[in-house]
Design a protein around this motif. Structure first.
Motif, PDB file in Angstrom:
ATOM      1  N   LEU A 102      47.054  42.445  26.972  1.00 33.45           N
ATOM      2  CA  LEU A 102      45.835  41.936  26.368  1.00 33.45           C
ATOM      3  C   LEU A 102      45.943  40.487  25.916  1.00 33.45           C
ATOM      4  O   LEU A 102      44.983  39.718  25.991  1.00 33.45           O
ATOM      5  N   GLU A 103      47.120  40.090  25.412  1.00 31.76           N
ATOM      6  CA  GLU A 103      47.239  38.756  24.830  1.00 31.76           C
ATOM      7  C   GLU A 103      47.101  37.636  25.874  1.00 31.76           C
ATOM      8  O   GLU A 103      46.793  36.494  25.537  1.00 31.76           O
ATOM      9  N   ASN A 104      47.324  37.947  27.157  1.00 31.21           N
ATOM     10  CA  ASN A 104      47.272  36.924  28.204  1.00 31.21           C
ATOM     11  C   ASN A 104      45.925  36.863  28.915  1.00 31.21           C
ATOM     12  O   ASN A 104      45.756  36.066  29.827  1.00 31.21           O
ATOM     13  N   ARG A 105      44.988  37.701  28.504  1.00 27.69           N
ATOM     14  CA  ARG A 105      43.748  37.794  29.277  1.00 27.69           C
ATOM     15  C   ARG A 105      42.897  36.519  29.258  1.00 27.69           C
ATOM     16  O   ARG A 105      42.334  36.158  30.295  1.00 27.69           O
ATOM     17  N   PRO A 106      42.735  35.819  28.146  1.00 27.10           N
ATOM     18  CA  PRO A 106      41.950  34.572  28.198  1.00 27.10           C
ATOM     19  C   PRO A 106      42.536  33.565  29.180  1.00 27.10           C
ATOM     20  O   PRO A 106      41.806  32.916  29.955  1.00 27.10           O
ATOM     21  N   THR A 107      43.862  33.445  29.172  1.00 31.32           N
ATOM     22  CA  THR A 107      44.514  32.531  30.109  1.00 31.32           C
ATOM     23  C   THR A 107      44.333  33.014  31.538  1.00 31.32           C
ATOM     24  O   THR A 107      44.056  32.214  32.463  1.00 31.32           O
ATOM     25  N   ALA A 108      44.465  34.318  31.734  1.00 29.84           N
ATOM     26  CA  ALA A 108      44.304  34.888  33.077  1.00 29.84           C
ATOM     27  C   ALA A 108      42.875  34.701  33.575  1.00 29.84           C
ATOM     28  O   ALA A 108      42.645  34.404  34.765  1.00 29.84           O
ATOM     29  N   ALA A 109      41.911  34.872  32.675  1.00 33.24           N
ATOM     30  CA  ALA A 109      40.507  34.695  33.057  1.00 33.24           C
ATOM     31  C   ALA A 109      40.255  33.272  33.536  1.00 33.24           C
ATOM     32  O   ALA A 109      39.576  33.036  34.555  1.00 33.24           O
ATOM     33  N   GLN A 110      40.788  32.294  32.794  1.00 31.51           N
ATOM     34  CA  GLN A 110      40.617  30.902  33.187  1.00 31.51           C
ATOM     35  C   GLN A 110      41.313  30.620  34.524  1.00 31.51           C
ATOM     36  O   GLN A 110      40.797  29.865  35.355  1.00 31.51           O
ATOM     37  N   GLU A 111      42.447  31.240  34.732  1.00 36.53           N
ATOM     38  CA  GLU A 111      43.177  31.048  35.985  1.00 36.53           C
ATOM     39  C   GLU A 111      42.372  31.587  37.164  1.00 36.53           C
ATOM     40  O   GLU A 111      42.307  30.956  38.225  1.00 36.53           O
ATOM     41  N   VAL A 112      41.754  32.767  36.968  1.00 41.15           N
ATOM     42  CA  VAL A 112      40.943  33.342  38.044  1.00 41.15           C
ATOM     43  C   VAL A 112      39.705  32.486  38.298  1.00 41.15           C
ATOM     44  O   VAL A 112      39.272  32.318  39.446  1.00 41.15           O
ATOM     45  N   LYS A 113      39.131  31.919  37.243  1.00 36.82           N
ATOM     46  CA  LYS A 113      37.996  31.004  37.432  1.00 36.82           C
ATOM     47  C   LYS A 113      38.410  29.803  38.282  1.00 36.82           C
ATOM     48  O   LYS A 113      37.660  29.351  39.163  1.00 36.82           O
ATOM     49  N   ASN A 114      39.585  29.284  37.997  1.00 39.35           N
ATOM     50  CA  ASN A 114      40.096  28.155  38.789  1.00 39.35           C
ATOM     51  C   ASN A 114      40.299  28.566  40.239  1.00 39.35           C
ATOM     52  O   ASN A 114      40.004  27.800  41.168  1.00 39.35           O
ATOM     53  N   ILE A 115      40.841  29.781  40.438  1.00 41.05           N
ATOM     54  CA  ILE A 115      41.035  30.293  41.797  1.00 41.05           C
ATOM     55  C   ILE A 115      39.693  30.402  42.505  1.00 41.05           C
ATOM     56  O   ILE A 115      39.553  30.025  43.684  1.00 41.05           O
ATOM     57  N   TYR A 116      38.701  30.926  41.823  1.00 47.47           N
ATOM     58  CA  TYR A 116      37.351  31.074  42.374  1.00 47.47           C
ATOM     59  C   TYR A 116      36.836  29.722  42.869  1.00 47.47           C
ATOM     60  O   TYR A 116      36.361  29.592  44.010  1.00 47.47           O
ATOM     61  N   ASP A 117      36.925  28.695  42.002  1.00 44.40           N
ATOM     62  CA  ASP A 117      36.382  27.382  42.364  1.00 44.40           C
ATOM     63  C   ASP A 117      37.204  26.716  43.475  1.00 44.40           C
ATOM     64  O   ASP A 117      36.645  25.994  44.304  1.00 44.40           O
ATOM     65  N   GLN A 118      38.498  26.956  43.493  1.00 47.27           N
ATOM     66  CA  GLN A 118      39.321  26.412  44.579  1.00 47.27           C
ATOM     67  C   GLN A 118      38.942  27.043  45.914  1.00 47.27           C
ATOM     68  O   GLN A 118      38.859  26.347  46.934  1.00 47.27           O
ATOM     69  N   ILE A 119      38.724  28.356  45.908  1.00 47.00           N
ATOM     70  CA  ILE A 119      38.313  29.039  47.145  1.00 47.00           C
ATOM     71  C   ILE A 119      36.948  28.534  47.585  1.00 47.00           C
ATOM     72  O   ILE A 119      36.705  28.295  48.779  1.00 47.00           O
ATOM     73  N   LEU A 120      36.041  28.343  46.617  1.00 49.26           N
ATOM     74  CA  LEU A 120      34.707  27.826  46.934  1.00 49.26           C
ATOM     75  C   LEU A 120      34.812  26.439  47.568  1.00 49.26           C
ATOM     76  O   LEU A 120      34.137  26.142  48.573  1.00 49.26           O
ATOM     77  N   GLN A 121      35.670  25.610  47.003  1.00 49.91           N
ATOM     78  CA  GLN A 121      35.852  24.257  47.544  1.00 49.91           C
ATOM     79  C   GLN A 121      36.444  24.298  48.951  1.00 49.91           C
ATOM     80  O   GLN A 121      36.005  23.567  49.848  1.00 49.91           O
ATOM     81  N   LEU A 122      37.435  25.152  49.167  1.00 45.89           N
ATOM     82  CA  LEU A 122      38.032  25.286  50.496  1.00 45.89           C
ATOM     83  C   LEU A 122      37.018  25.812  51.508  1.00 45.89           C
ATOM     84  O   LEU A 122      36.990  25.365  52.660  1.00 45.89           O
ATOM     85  N   ALA A 123      36.203  26.767  51.084  1.00 43.53           N
ATOM     86  CA  ALA A 123      35.197  27.338  51.987  1.00 43.53           C
ATOM     87  C   ALA A 123      34.155  26.299  52.386  1.00 43.53           C
ATOM     88  O   ALA A 123      33.496  26.441  53.423  1.00 43.53           O
ATOM     89  N   ASN A 124      33.998  25.266  51.562  1.00 42.60           N
ATOM     90  CA  ASN A 124      33.030  24.203  51.849  1.00 42.60           C
ATOM     91  C   ASN A 124      33.683  22.984  52.515  1.00 42.60           C
ATOM     92  O   ASN A 124      33.153  21.875  52.462  1.00 42.60           O
ATOM     93  N   THR A 125      34.807  23.203  53.153  1.00 42.44           N
ATOM     94  CA  THR A 125      35.515  22.112  53.840  1.00 42.44           C
ATOM     95  C   THR A 125      34.672  21.542  54.979  1.00 42.44           C
ATOM     96  O   THR A 125      33.987  22.278  55.699  1.00 42.44           O
ATOM     97  N   LYS A 126      34.762  20.221  55.145  1.00 43.17           N
ATOM     98  CA  LYS A 126      34.034  19.540  56.219  1.00 43.17           C
ATOM     99  C   LYS A 126      35.009  18.933  57.220  1.00 43.17           C
ATOM    100  O   LYS A 126      36.088  18.482  56.854  1.00 43.17           O
TER     101      LYS A 126
END
Length: 297
Positions: A102-126
């Motif tokens: 439980l104590e690591n969940r805020p950090t883990a949540a932020q990490e997953v958000k970063n992963i989400y945005d990185q995947i979104l950026q990669l998916a939008n590659t030109k």
């Protein structure tokens, strides 16, 4: 039949003209190193030359298309490889957090958000000015999201195909729908994982986190399948490229055999023709001079 001076002069001049024309033809052949420089030199041969040049032009265009296809597939593979690594990282977080850390969940949540945005950026590659995962909508970024991490696919399922031979075309693109939403919606799974990590009800959150482990595992299989298909296409393009290279050499050999001059023979013929021309010129000078003297008498 009486041979007049005029008839002798005409005969000499005609012979001199023919020798001059042949000399000029041989000089052109030696300078251009071509046996055929215009249709009148060999009409049938010129027809073959035009056919061979058309073939070579088509081969060059096929090779240009193949290079374009390989570039797009190579870039797509790099993006999907990076996305694969990020999804694997998100799955590891889900496995770890489903154990109740439980104590690591805020950090883990932020990490997953970063992963989400990185995947979104990669998916939008030109690639240059086109989005590689948008299908036919190449001027539109394939994915966007709102503030609640709900993703929207803005592309379509269109195939981009290149012509690599007579009656042969190959699909070179992967769509965002195929890679990230065809079975498992990667963005939905990541959103649900974020919601589970941020759920104030830790029990409900743990349950929601645990339910994302299997979808994320399936997402990895989904991405690997798409990568495998792209790799197969890349190999097909390379095989076609090698075949075209061999075919091009054969066509170039046939063109050379038809068009190019045998330089050793052409040079010998040129020397012989120069001698004949000089002899004709000397003979013409003597005859014409004699005829002029007879006229003056």
């Amino acid at each position: 039949m009486r041979v007049t001076n005029r008839l002798m002069a005409d005969t000499v001049l005609s012979s001199l003209y023919k020798n001059t024309q042949q000399l000029l033809k041989l000089q052109e052949m030696v300078s251009s190193e071509k046996r055929i420089n215009r249709p009148s030199d060999d009409p049938i041969g010129m027809g073959k030359i035009l056919d061979y040049r058309k073939m070579l032009s088509s081969i060059d265009q096929y090779n240009t298309n193949i290079i374009r296809g390989k570039t797009q597939i190579d870039l797509t593979e790099s993006c999907l490889e990076a996305i694969d690594d990020l999804v694997l990282k998100a799955r590891r977080i889900a496995v770890e957090q489903s154990a109740g850390e439980l104590e690591n969940r805020p950090t883990a949540a932020q990490e997953v958000k970063n992963i989400y945005d990185q995947i979104l950026q990669l998916a939008n590659t030109k690639l240059r000015d086109t989005y590689i995962l948008s299908g036919h909508q190449t001027d539109t970024a394939p994915f966007s999201r709102d503030s609640d991490y709900n993703a929207t696919y803005n592309g379509d399922d269109g195939d981009i195909r290149i012509i690599v031979g007579d009656n042969l075309d190959i699909k070179i693109n992967v769509t965002g729908e195929d890679a990230l939403r065809s079975g498992v919606d990667v963005f939905d799974s990541l959103r649900d994982l974020i919601n589970g990590l941020e759920d104030p009800d830790t029990s409900a959150g743990t349950a929601q986190i645990a339910t994302q482990v299997a979808p994320l595992s399936n997402a990895l299989d989904q991405i690997k399948a798409v990568r495998s298909e792209a790799a197969s296409t890349f190999i097909q393009l390379e095989t076609t490229e090698n075949q075209l290279a061999k075919f091009k050499l054969n066509v170039e050999d046939m063109l050379s055999d038809t068009e190019d001059a045998d330089m050793a023979q052409a040079i010998v013929e040129l020397q012989v023709q120069k001698t004949a021309y000089e002899t004709s010129l000397a003979t013409a000078a003597k005859i014409l001079q004699r005829s002029l003297m007879d006229f003056l008498r």
